[in-house]
Design an enzyme around this catalytic site. Structure first.
Site, mmCIF file in Angstrom:
data_model
loop_
_atom_site.group_PDB
_atom_site.id
_atom_site.type_symbol
_atom_site.label_atom_id
_atom_site.label_comp_id
_atom_site.label_asym_id
_atom_site.label_seq_id
_atom_site.Cartn_x
_atom_site.Cartn_y
_atom_site.Cartn_z
ATOM 1 N N ASP A 176 0.832 -1.194 0.000
ATOM 2 C CA ASP A 176 0.000 0.000 0.000
ATOM 3 C C ASP A 176 0.874 1.254 0.000
ATOM 4 O OD1 ASP A 176 -3.119 0.655 1.881
ATOM 5 O OD2 ASP A 176 -2.182 1.673 0.153
ATOM 6 N N GLY A 177 0.228 2.389 -0.125
ATOM 7 C CA GLY A 177 0.951 3.668 -0.085
ATOM 8 C C GLY A 177 0.762 4.316 1.275
ATOM 9 N N ASP A 228 0.513 8.551 3.269
ATOM 10 C CA ASP A 228 0.586 10.005 3.136
ATOM 11 C C ASP A 228 1.748 10.586 3.935
ATOM 12 O OD1 ASP A 228 -1.812 10.560 1.496
ATOM 13 O OD2 ASP A 228 -2.791 9.515 3.150
ATOM 14 N N LYS A 279 -2.443 7.553 6.788
ATOM 15 C CA LYS A 279 -3.011 7.170 5.499
ATOM 16 C C LYS A 279 -4.433 7.712 5.414
ATOM 17 C CE LYS A 279 -2.609 2.948 4.145
ATOM 18 N NZ LYS A 279 -2.468 3.505 2.753
ATOM 19 N N GLY A 280 -5.070 7.516 4.255
ATOM 20 C CA GLY A 280 -6.444 7.964 4.134
ATOM 21 C C GLY A 280 -6.631 9.162 3.229
ATOM 22 N N GLY A 281 -5.516 9.606 2.629
ATOM 23 C CA GLY A 281 -5.624 10.742 1.710
ATOM 24 C C GLY A 281 -6.623 10.464 0.585
ATOM 25 N N GLY A 282 -6.719 9.159 0.226
ATOM 26 C CA GLY A 282 -7.644 8.785 -0.830
ATOM 27 C C GLY A 282 -9.008 8.346 -0.321
ATOM 28 N N GLU A 293 -8.414 -0.256 3.935
ATOM 29 C CA GLU A 293 -6.948 -0.425 3.937
ATOM 30 C C GLU A 293 -6.475 -0.969 5.270
ATOM 31 O OE1 GLU A 293 -5.830 3.590 3.056
ATOM 32 O OE2 GLU A 293 -5.357 3.129 0.965
ATOM 33 N N LYS A 318 7.137 11.630 1.343
ATOM 34 C CA LYS A 318 6.237 11.164 2.417
ATOM 35 C C LYS A 318 6.965 11.010 3.751
ATOM 36 C CE LYS A 318 2.995 10.814 -0.672
ATOM 37 N NZ LYS A 318 2.284 9.573 -0.986
#
Ligand code: DER
Length: 225
Positions: free
Chosen positions: A83-84, A86, A96-99, A105, A123
């Site tokens: 995963d990516g 933020d 995370k959770g920018g998207g 996730e 990041k």
């Protein structure tokens, strides 16, 4: 390298870790987009694995690449989730959770034996919090959560909007973006926030990532443990 090339660099390296018969959690966002494209190429060459998506968007992209999809409820465990993020601090704590996909996730990450994070160097932070912390909340009474955040932390939570309407997550919830600025104790804050009635989950991923693959403009990659 451009930022996209950096994302492709780490995504292509991560794609090599996916072996036949693995169950792989696939994250969300523009970095993982390149992972899905690379895995699609490898599926065309015969790679056989099943993917657990972390958002409808990821599921659609993976399906377009003929990557076989499975449901989290139908598998016992996930071998690896990629995963990516933020923000990533030196202890691999993350925002995370920018998207807007943080709930699925985090559930997929929690069900995974290994969590590998892919990110470009922008990041990396010393302290979490410059990126507003996404909070997934039930639409009913979300203003009570906003009030609680204001009163407890003197932070003004902002309802995330999309095309002049409140953003609705895959699971039908709102997202409040909370500008904490500096989060000293993410392990404490995540529990406090999730204890507020109406909060479904938050974008702090504490003690979850095992590895992070970071890409740099000069083409270097670094692994963080
Ligand atoms: O929303 C998310 O959690 C994404 O994974 C995000 O944190 C990373 O997105 P990016 O790869 O597009 O920066």
């Amino acid at each position: 390298l451009t930022q996209d090339e950096i994302k492709q660099l780490v995504a292509n390296q991560a794609a090599q870790l996916v072996q036949n018969n693995m169950t792989v959690g696939i994250g969300s966002g523009s970095t993982v987009y390149w992972l899905i494209m690379e895995l699609g190429k490898r599926v065309k060459k015969g790679l056989l694995f099943q993917a657990i998506p972390t958002s409808k968007k990821t599921a659609a992209l993976a399906a377009q690449q003929n990557i076989p999809l499975a449901e989290l409820n139908d598998v016992n465990a996930i071998d690896l989730t990629i995963d990516g993020a933020d923000e990533i601090d030196p202890n691999l704590q993350m925002i995370k959770g920018g998207g807007g996909a943080l709930l699925q996730e985090k559930m997929v990450a929690a069900a995974s034996r290994e969590l590998l994070i892919l990110a470009d160097h922008s990041k990396l932070v010393q302290h979490l919090g410059n990126f507003p912390l996404p909070l997934e909340v039930i639409p009913f009474g979300w203003k009570q959560v906003q009030r609680e955040i204001r009163e407890s932390y003197q932070v003004e939570a902002v309802l995330r909007m999309q095309d002049d309407q409140p953003f609705i997550s895959d699971h039908g919830h709102y997202i409040l973006d909370c500008p904490f600025q500096q989060i000293e104790h993410p392990d404490i804050l995540t529990y406090e926030l999730n204890g507020i009635p109406g909060v479904v989950d938050n974008g702090l991923f504490v003690n979850m990532a095992d590895l992070a693959l970071i890409g740099f403009p000069d083409g270097r990659t670094e692994t963080m443990h």
